[in-house]
Design a protein around this motif. Sequence first.
Motif: not given
Length: 427
Positions: A1-29
């Motif tokens: 099944m073909t995936r439908a494109p999803l247009p999106w406007t990238a958010p602009t930062a007004t302040d310095p970001v301070r963030w801890t990100v939890q990411l899933p595992g490495s694709k390569s691994m």
Amino acid sequence: MTRAPLPWTAPTATDPVRWTVQLPGSKSMSARALVLSALAAGPSTLLRPLRARDTELMAAALRSMGPQVSTVDPERWVVRPRPLAGPADIDVGLAGTVMRFVPPVAGLADGPVSFDGDPYARKRPLGPLLDALRALGVRIDSPSGGLPLTVHGIGKVAGGEVVIDASASSQLVSGLLLAAPEFERGVVVRHVGPPVPSAPHVRMTVQMLRAAGGAVDDTTPDVWRVEPGRLSGRAWEIEPDLSGAVPFFAAALVTGGQVTLAGWPHRSVQPVERLRALLQQMGGEVTFTTDGLTVRGTGAVHGLDADLSDVSELTPALAALAALADSPSRLTGVAHIRGHETDRLAALARELSALGAEVIESHDGLEIRPRPLRGTVFETYDDHRMAHAAAVIGLAVPGVALTDVACTSKTLPEFPALWSAMVNGTS
């Protein structure tokens, strides 16, 4: 099944970001662990793997040939080996790992295994791998020299010594090595030609093979010897995805903020020291703590002159940083990324130029001279890394409108939500 494109406007930062990100595992691994587990003598588990289009396609590909691959628990995938058999039809999507790691496994199956994928996958380099497999005794029908193709397995592969030009992709070597313990004579792979790109990924393959009990000799440059023998089932601790974290780290530089990748291990098979050096050259501060891997912006983004041949997957995000830098950049050694999900050099040159940057495209890289940028439509070319680049620029340039952010589902389906939460400072 073909995936439908999803247009999106990238958010602009007004302040310095301070963030801890939890990411899933490495694709390569995750991809390598799935293949090694399917070939092992006993069951294996993948702890905190990546659940995304590429790894789901890999799991489905292996499952279609007999092994049981349970992905019900997102934190703990279980692989139970079974005899490999056809007939099977495998969809590689746009995943280089599936199209290059699975045909050698299919050679071990008893019966035909057919491969095809997304339209652009037919343009991705595959011929040298198919020629190498034929030299090792595998019968393959491939009218175009790539996809679509059929591997006619007879339940075994003779193996032996083979010469290959893997300058188009390190995956051409890794694909042969991963299945080699099951070949009757193992394999000796000799690379001839320009340097193998993304060399850390071949080292990852070798380390993971050894962790599964494989006997690998890589002491001679451009030669890999894998002895025949059974691999062992085991528990694979999948590291957080370093390349997936790079856009978030770039956000720290662009906004003068701080981003931490949580759960980073003390020792890694991913090229973290190389990334650390690159980000430091561009104005970031990188530290390892008990909280994870932290990148802090210093309020300035500097240009970069670097050969990225060993970390080519970082090129789009670093090119985005270069377009926002205070001095010109020259990124070289990445001719092979013309054969990735799209021709990334041509795509980056086109889209960065449309934003207002001065970009000179060469055969193996880009020169980027920063200029005042303006918001515009940014074509993503069904390429997750292009979407990441657009999001990085959008932090500083209002009105960067991606034609499709859903392409990030290839490696991180949660990307739009995580990115917006980081920029908005929400949890």
